[in-house]
Motif scaffolding. Structure first.
Motif, PDB file in Angstrom:
ATOM      1  N   UNK A   1       0.406  -5.141  -9.625  1.00  0.00           N
ATOM      2  CA  UNK A   1      -0.689  -4.934 -10.572  1.00  0.00           C
ATOM      3  C   UNK A   1      -1.370  -3.601 -10.352  1.00  0.00           C
ATOM      4  N   UNK A   2      -1.142  -3.002  -9.227  1.00  0.00           N
ATOM      5  CA  UNK A   2      -1.646  -1.652  -8.994  1.00  0.00           C
ATOM      6  C   UNK A   2      -0.813  -1.033  -7.884  1.00  0.00           C
ATOM      7  N   UNK A   3      -0.414   0.218  -8.069  1.00  0.00           N
ATOM      8  CA  UNK A   3       0.417   0.908  -7.092  1.00  0.00           C
ATOM      9  C   UNK A   3      -0.039   2.358  -6.991  1.00  0.00           C
ATOM     10  N   UNK A   4      -0.415   2.785  -5.781  1.00  0.00           N
ATOM     11  CA  UNK A   4      -0.882   4.159  -5.587  1.00  0.00           C
ATOM     12  C   UNK A   4      -0.224   4.767  -4.352  1.00  0.00           C
ATOM     13  N   UNK A   5       0.131   6.036  -4.461  1.00  0.00           N
ATOM     14  CA  UNK A   5       0.700   6.791  -3.337  1.00  0.00           C
ATOM     15  C   UNK A   5      -0.348   7.807  -2.882  1.00  0.00           C
ATOM     16  N   UNK A   6      -0.622   7.807  -1.594  1.00  0.00           N
ATOM     17  CA  UNK A   6      -1.612   8.729  -1.030  1.00  0.00           C
ATOM     18  C   UNK A   6      -0.924   9.624  -0.007  1.00  0.00           C
ATOM     19  N   UNK A   7      -0.672  10.871  -0.394  1.00  0.00           N
ATOM     20  CA  UNK A   7       0.007  11.815   0.488  1.00  0.00           C
ATOM     21  C   UNK A   7      -1.015  12.692   1.189  1.00  0.00           C
ATOM     22  N   UNK A   8      -0.781  12.970   2.458  1.00  0.00           N
ATOM     23  CA  UNK A   8      -1.677  13.828   3.215  1.00  0.00           C
ATOM     24  C   UNK A   8      -0.948  14.462   4.380  1.00  0.00           C
ATOM     25  N   UNK A   9      -1.624  15.366   5.106  1.00  0.00           N
ATOM     26  CA  UNK A   9      -0.975  16.041   6.230  1.00  0.00           C
ATOM     27  C   UNK A   9      -0.582  15.071   7.356  1.00  0.00           C
ATOM     28  N   UNK A  10      -1.247  13.939   7.419  1.00  0.00           N
ATOM     29  CA  UNK A  10      -0.927  12.977   8.476  1.00  0.00           C
ATOM     30  C   UNK A  10       0.106  11.958   8.075  1.00  0.00           C
ATOM     31  N   UNK A  11       0.659  12.067   6.866  1.00  0.00           N
ATOM     32  CA  UNK A  11       1.649  11.111   6.419  1.00  0.00           C
ATOM     33  C   UNK A  11       1.349  10.579   5.038  1.00  0.00           C
ATOM     34  N   UNK A  12       1.953   9.466   4.683  1.00  0.00           N
ATOM     35  CA  UNK A  12       1.810   8.874   3.344  1.00  0.00           C
ATOM     36  C   UNK A  12       1.415   7.412   3.470  1.00  0.00           C
ATOM     37  N   UNK A  13       0.503   6.993   2.577  1.00  0.00           N
ATOM     38  CA  UNK A  13       0.121   5.588   2.463  1.00  0.00           C
ATOM     39  C   UNK A  13       0.492   5.101   1.063  1.00  0.00           C
ATOM     40  N   UNK A  14       1.099   3.918   1.001  1.00  0.00           N
ATOM     41  CA  UNK A  14       1.407   3.296  -0.287  1.00  0.00           C
ATOM     42  C   UNK A  14       0.522   2.070  -0.416  1.00  0.00           C
ATOM     43  N   UNK A  15      -0.374   2.065  -1.415  1.00  0.00           N
ATOM     44  CA  UNK A  15      -1.312   0.963  -1.632  1.00  0.00           C
ATOM     45  C   UNK A  15      -0.773   0.065  -2.748  1.00  0.00           C
ATOM     46  N   UNK A  16      -0.603  -1.222  -2.439  1.00  0.00           N
ATOM     47  CA  UNK A  16      -0.026  -2.175  -3.394  1.00  0.00           C
ATOM     48  C   UNK A  16      -1.020  -3.319  -3.594  1.00  0.00           C
ATOM     49  N   UNK A  17      -1.290  -3.663  -4.857  1.00  0.00           N
ATOM     50  CA  UNK A  17      -2.151  -4.815  -5.158  1.00  0.00           C
ATOM     51  C   UNK A  17      -1.419  -5.768  -6.084  1.00  0.00           C
ATOM     52  N   UNK A  18      -1.547  -7.056  -5.762  1.00  0.00           N
ATOM     53  CA  UNK A  18      -0.892  -8.076  -6.588  1.00  0.00           C
ATOM     54  C   UNK A  18      -1.870  -9.230  -6.801  1.00  0.00           C
ATOM     55  N   UNK A  19      -2.101  -9.578  -8.090  1.00  0.00           N
ATOM     56  CA  UNK A  19      -2.929 -10.744  -8.392  1.00  0.00           C
ATOM     57  C   UNK A  19      -2.157 -12.017  -8.039  1.00  0.00           C
TER      58      UNK A  19
END
Length: 537
Positions: free
Chosen positions: A512-530
């Motif tokens: 239901x929501x998917x975001x990629x957060x890239x930065x100098x320290x690496x990458x975070x993938x945020x996943x939300x599911x109802x």
């Protein structure tokens, strides 16, 4: 020193010869040092050209060269003499000294002796407490016979050597058994979201380490397996069999979907490969949801179950024969037991409850009084304190406590894994256990398995170079939704191939929501599911 002595100095010479091999200084040497020193002294005393110690092997059918002086190749070539055959084999079988002056294939099995040019041999049995340990023999290149005096001195050396050998073997066996036990018992219990685990192992003071063990491992399917058992016997032999039982159990678990099938296959294995062995064992399989266990007992005491607000009690389960008993297969049985959140299951071996001054029923009643729901580490300490206390134990003890955590404890969990393909199975197993407790329906849980699995696969494939790195996963349950965060500390490589990107498309479709957060320290993938399966429970 010549082997013959004049009559006037006979008694004094004999005394000096015996003292030379019973020197108190030898008591401070370990077996590896004692053997060559004794052989050196024996050769000097008896004017011998060779001296050899052969010890009985573990099967009790052969003598094996353990130390040699003047004919060191006996040890280097691993000389083995069947009991009852040849010179040394005859001494071991008869348990009596022997002197021969004809060294050839008709009297001696070991060709090294006649090839060396040995003309005369004297040997004595190594006996300690009536137990046959091996043979000590000396040889000369001339044909001068060994005298009764020589044989007496040789027997004194043999007796000294036998006592030291038994002590050294016992000490070495205990050390080896203890080391083996330490390597096989889990150094760190697996992290299972939804379960809290603690364990204790204590060797028996009277007999040292034997064959008690516990094991906890996951399967690719998400099921969790638990084995607690006891190999009948003591010391290194029992610990060695235990290691083989543990390995075989894990192997059969990979291809079996029920505890009875695992124990049946293990029983067949043991009756064929370890026919003189008996093993008691409790084997349980937790469902991925952790809400139920399937339990089977092979001659083992039933685990204790403590549900919230209820008195702890032994799980009612039929007890089938131990592993390795009889020649015909056993129709094994199992029970399925519901494990509500907050409940505790305690597995153990009989050393915990059996005492000479206390009946088994009283020990089990005391255990049930002691076990209660709550954190497992204090529980293990309380159980050992009340049932063992300060009293010495004759048998070793294994205890494993497992508590299904409450919903509030599971709202947020996180862990870190090596970024390698093999961990994907662990990730899937964790999700299968956690998502139902977070309120996800089977369909919603299936979607999250795909999305989180794809995110983890991307980390493994793109985030790191050949040296690899780590993958982090955090799961959080909220009212009506679940959140997953997959992270890395690497720098992503560009996708290889011309038809890539399908996985990201699928991740968007199933979440239901998917975001990629890239930065100098690496990458975070945020996943939300109802989720619609209700509040986390």
């Amino acid at each position: 020193m010549p082997r013959s002595v004049d009559s006037g100095g006979h008694a004094e010479s004999r005394l000096r010869r015996i003292e030379a091999v019973t020197d108190s200084a030898l008591a401070h040497l370990d077996l590896e040092q004692l053997l060559p020193e004794l052989l050196k002294r024996v050769r000097e005393l008896l004017d011998a050209d060779t001296a050899t110690v052969l010890l009985l092997d573990s099967g009790g059918e052969h003598l094996v060269a353990a130390a040699a002086s003047g004919i060191e190749e006996e040890v280097r070539q691993g000389v083995r003499i069947p009991i009852g055959e040849g010179f040394a084999g005859h001494i071991a079988a008869s348990r009596k000294p022997l002197v021969i002056q004809q060294v050839d294939p008709t009297t001696v099995v070991n060709p090294l002796l006649w090839e060396k040019g040995i003309r005369s041999l004297a040997g004595v049995p190594l006996l300690a407490g009536g137990e046959m340990l091996g043979v000590l023999h000396v040889g000369t290149l001339d044909s001068t016979p060994f005298t009764e005096d020589d044989v007496e001195v040789l027997q004194v050396a043999g007796d000294r050597l036998a006592l030291a050998t038994r002590t050294g073997l016992t000490r070495g066996e205990r050390a080896a058994a203890s080391a083996l036990q330490r390597t096989l018992l889990p150094a760190l219990l697996p992290a299972i979201p939804g379960l809290q685990l603690s364990a204790r192992y204590a060797p028996g003071e009277a007999s040292g380490v034997s064959g008690d063990w516990y094991d906890v491992f996951t399967l690719p399917s998400g099921w969790l397996c638990v084995a607690v058992g006891d190999v009948v016997g003591r010391g290194l032999a029992a610990a060695t069999v235990m290691s083989r039982v543990r390995t075989a159990t894990r192997s059969y678990a990979l291809d079996s979907d029920s505890p009875t099938e695992v124990l049946t296959r293990l029983d067949r294995h043991m009756r064929h490969f370890e026919p003189q062995t008996m093993v008691t064992m409790a084997y349980a399989m937790w469902e991925p949801s952790l809400s139920r266990i399937h339990l089977s007992l092979a001659g083992h005491l039933a685990p204790v179950l403590a549900r919230p607000g209820e008195r702890a009690e032994l799980i009612e389960v039929p007890v089938d024969p131990p592993i390795g008993i009889g020649t015909a297969p056993v129709q094994r049985r199992s029970v399925t037991v519901g494990i509500p959140q907050g409940a505790t299951v305690l597995f153990y071996t009989d050393g915990l409850v059996e005492r000479r001054d206390r009946s088994l029923d009283d020990g089990l009643a005391l255990l049930c009084e002691t076990v209660a729901t709550g954190p497992t580490e204090p529980l293990c300490s309380r159980v050992m304190s009340r049932l063992v206390g300060t009293s010495p134990t004759d048998d070793d003890i294994a205890v494993l406590a497992m508590r299904r955590q409450e919903a509030e404890e599971l709202r947020e969990i996180s862990f870190e894994l090596d970024a390698i393909p093999e961990v994907l199975a662990d990730v899937r197993a964790t999700l299968r256990r956690w998502l139902p407790s977070a309120g996800a329906t089977p369909e919603e849980a299936g979607d999250m398995l795909v999305v989180v699995g794809e995110a983890c696969s991307n980390v493994i494939e793109h985030a790191y170079g050949p040296l690899g790195g780590t993958l982090s996963l955090r799961l959080e349950a909220r009212e009506g939704e679940v959140l997953a965060t997959v992270g890395d500390t690497g720098h992503w490589r560009s996708p290889r191939g011309t038809h890539r990107g399908k996985g990201t498309e699928l991740m968007h479709q199933l979440s239901d929501d998917l975001r990629f957060e890239h930065g100098p320290g690496g990458t975070l993938v945020h996943i939300r599911k109802n989720v619609t399966g209700g509040d986390p429970a």
